[in-house]
Design an enzyme around this catalytic site. Structure first.
Site, short mmCIF file in Angstrom:
data_model
loop_
_atom_site.label_atom_id
_atom_site.label_comp_id
_atom_site.label_asym_id
_atom_site.label_seq_id
_atom_site.Cartn_x
_atom_site.Cartn_y
_atom_site.Cartn_z
N GLU A 199 0.83 -1.20 0.00
CA GLU A 199 0.00 0.00 0.00
C GLU A 199 0.87 1.26 0.00
OE1 GLU A 199 -2.39 -0.19 3.50
OE2 GLU A 199 -3.50 -1.94 2.82
N CYS A 252 3.06 8.28 2.07
CA CYS A 252 3.48 7.24 3.00
C CYS A 252 3.82 5.99 2.18
CB CYS A 252 2.36 6.98 3.99
SG CYS A 252 2.79 5.76 5.22
N CYS A 305 5.60 -7.67 7.24
CA CYS A 305 6.57 -7.18 8.21
C CYS A 305 6.88 -8.32 9.18
CB CYS A 305 6.01 -5.97 8.96
SG CYS A 305 7.20 -5.14 10.02
N CYS A 321 4.25 -6.16 15.76
CA CYS A 321 3.78 -5.24 16.80
C CYS A 321 2.30 -5.58 17.03
CB CYS A 321 3.94 -3.79 16.36
SG CYS A 321 5.68 -3.36 16.07
N CYS A 365 -0.56 -3.56 15.31
CA CYS A 365 -0.39 -3.20 13.89
C CYS A 365 -0.94 -4.30 13.00
CB CYS A 365 1.08 -2.96 13.56
SG CYS A 365 1.36 -2.62 11.80
N CYS A 395 -2.84 0.57 8.52
CA CYS A 395 -1.77 0.12 7.64
C CYS A 395 -1.93 -1.37 7.31
CB CYS A 395 -0.44 0.36 8.34
SG CYS A 395 0.97 -0.28 7.48
N1 SAH Z 1 8.18 -0.37 10.92
C1 SAH Z 1 8.26 1.06 11.02
C2 SAH Z 1 7.37 1.84 10.04
C3 SAH Z 1 5.95 1.37 9.80
S1 SAH Z 1 4.61 1.81 10.83
C4 SAH Z 1 7.95 1.49 12.44
O1 SAH Z 1 7.57 0.67 13.23
O2 SAH Z 1 8.15 2.65 12.74
C5 SAH Z 1 4.39 3.52 10.96
C6 SAH Z 1 3.76 3.89 12.30
O3 SAH Z 1 2.38 3.50 12.40
C7 SAH Z 1 4.46 3.23 13.47
O4 SAH Z 1 4.66 4.16 14.49
C8 SAH Z 1 3.46 2.18 13.86
O5 SAH Z 1 3.68 1.75 15.18
C9 SAH Z 1 2.15 2.89 13.65
N2 SAH Z 1 0.97 2.02 13.56
C10 SAH Z 1 0.88 0.76 13.09
N3 SAH Z 1 -0.38 0.29 13.18
C11 SAH Z 1 -1.12 1.28 13.70
C12 SAH Z 1 -2.52 1.40 14.02
N4 SAH Z 1 -3.37 0.42 13.81
N5 SAH Z 1 -2.94 2.59 14.55
C13 SAH Z 1 -2.06 3.60 14.73
N6 SAH Z 1 -0.76 3.55 14.46
C14 SAH Z 1 -0.28 2.39 13.95
#
Ligand code: SAH
Length: 358
Positions: A84, A97, A104, A108, A111, A333
């Site tokens: 995306e 973005c 990934c 997390c 996420c 995301c």
């Molecule tokens: N792997 C990298 C970049 C990708 S995510 C990182 O972890 O920084 C970009 C941001 O979106 C990160 O801060 C991530 O923790 C956050 N993120 C992921 N899923 C999310 C969600 N469902 N709601 C809000 N923020 C989210």
């Protein structure tokens, strides 16, 4: 291809050295996708190029547009893998973005991308290709000098950019080239979950802004939210930030903090956050949690986010709350990719049922 690779390729192709510069200009400044359109090149040379090479974009398999102007594209690469890319227009800028991996490995817990199984690194071409597709859609060729709709790039899409360091670095070099896409390193931010050993190299070799997904102020909680923390705990991560090359009060490191109701959003945690960030040129980005089907987390209540933000702000840090964008499209995301996969699974089932009745 980067400049050096393109020059080498053209030399091997038997072209004069200035041809590589001309090609660079047509591809990355003018955005031309067809050799025939490269009118400063001799006709027979264009034909030779077309016979030997391709100028290809990732294929747009879905495009969504929110009432707030946010646009999300699902892009497919030749091996069928998809990622995306999102464009977020604001009054004073437009941010793209960009994804760095298919899926990934970090998992997390809040996420959505972490729930997807398939993972591979994107090539430099696939990373640059996302920006070129967006430029196509926005009609921004040749690279505009001013009034751009695409002013900023954030590596905050799918994937962990520092786990794909070489390709991300090669891609960003192309993106930053002033005679091409010409997006300055000051307008590019790389977001990491905290791959500590590569943070220094990111500053020294790429030189873009750094964002760090912190999300918790104790290792105990961060281990659960961002499991990478078990490998690189908060203290090591913040030490790496303290010495990040090129950071200053004018160029701060962004700390991302996702607001999860009852999990990490108390004023006491805000105070601890401020204490941890002491001595680091920092700003804090509070991100309202974007829910997705099946998640156990909820977004913090608005007044809780405000209270948290106030503590951070009173300590002297800018602490903007990211306005939720694209809520009417699949905003979290990785959600558009998953939805599409589900759709095609359903389609496959339908097809199979049809075959069986036949
Ligand atoms: N792997 C990298 C970049 C990708 S995510 C990182 O972890 O920084 C970009 C941001 O979106 C990160 O801060 C991530 O923790 C956050 N993120 C992921 N899923 C999310 C969600 N469902 N709601 C809000 N923020 C989210």
């Amino acid at each position: 291809m980067g400049r050096a690779a393109l020059a080498e390729e053209m030399a091997a192709f038997g072209a004069e050295p200035f041809r590589a510069r001309q090609l660079w200009h047509w591809i990355y400044h003018r955005g031309v996708t067809d050799f025939a359109g490269m009118t400063t090149l001799a006709k027979n040379f264009r034909a030779r190029l077309a016979a030997r090479y391709e100028l290809r974009r990732p294929e747009v398999t879905r495009a969504q547009e929110s009432v707030d102007g946010t646009r999300k594209w699902l892009l497919r690469f030749p091996d069928g893998q998809e990622v995306e890319t999102v464009h977020i227009p604001e009054s004073d800028r437009g941010t793209l973005c960009v994804s760095s991996q298919v899926g990934c490995t970090l998992n997390c817990s809040f996420c959505h991308t972490g729930t997807q199984r398939l993972v591979r690194n994107l090539t430099a071409a696939e990373i640059v290709g996302q920006i070129m597709v967006a430029r196509d859609a926005l009609g921004e060729w040749p690279s505009p000098q001013e009034d751009r709709q695409l002013t900023n790039v954030v590596l905050m899409g799918m994937g962990e950019p520092l786990y794909n360091f070489d390709n991300v670095a090669a891609a960003l070099k192309i993106v930053m080239d002033p005679e091409g896409l010409a997006i300055s390193r000051r307008k590019i931010t790389l977001s990491t979950a905290g791959v500590v050993p590569l943070i220094q190299r990111c500053g020294a070799e790429i030189g873009v802004n750094l964002a760090v997904s912190l999300h918790a102020v104790t290792d105990e909680l961060r281990d659960r939210l961002v499991p990478l923390n078990k490998k690189y705990p908060i203290r090591e991560l913040l030490d790496a930030c303290r010495t990040y090359p090129g950071s200053s009060n004018a160029r701060r490191i962004t700390f991302e903090y996702v607001m999860l109701k009852g999990v990490n959003d108390s004023p006491a945690e805000a105070r601890e956050l401020v204490r941890l960030l002491k001595g680091i040129p920092a700003k804090v980005n509070l991100i309202p949690f974007n829910p997705w089907p099946g998640t156990a987390y909820e977004c913090s209540d608005w007044d809780q986010i405000e209270k948290f933000s106030e503590v951070v702000f009173d300590a002297g840090y800018a602490s903007p709350v990211r306005t939720p964008r694209g809520r009417d499209i699949l905003a979290a995301c990785g959600q558009l990719k998953s939805a599409t996969e589900k759709l095609s699974a359903r389609e496959r089932l339908a097809l199979r049922a049809m075959a069986m009745t036949d």
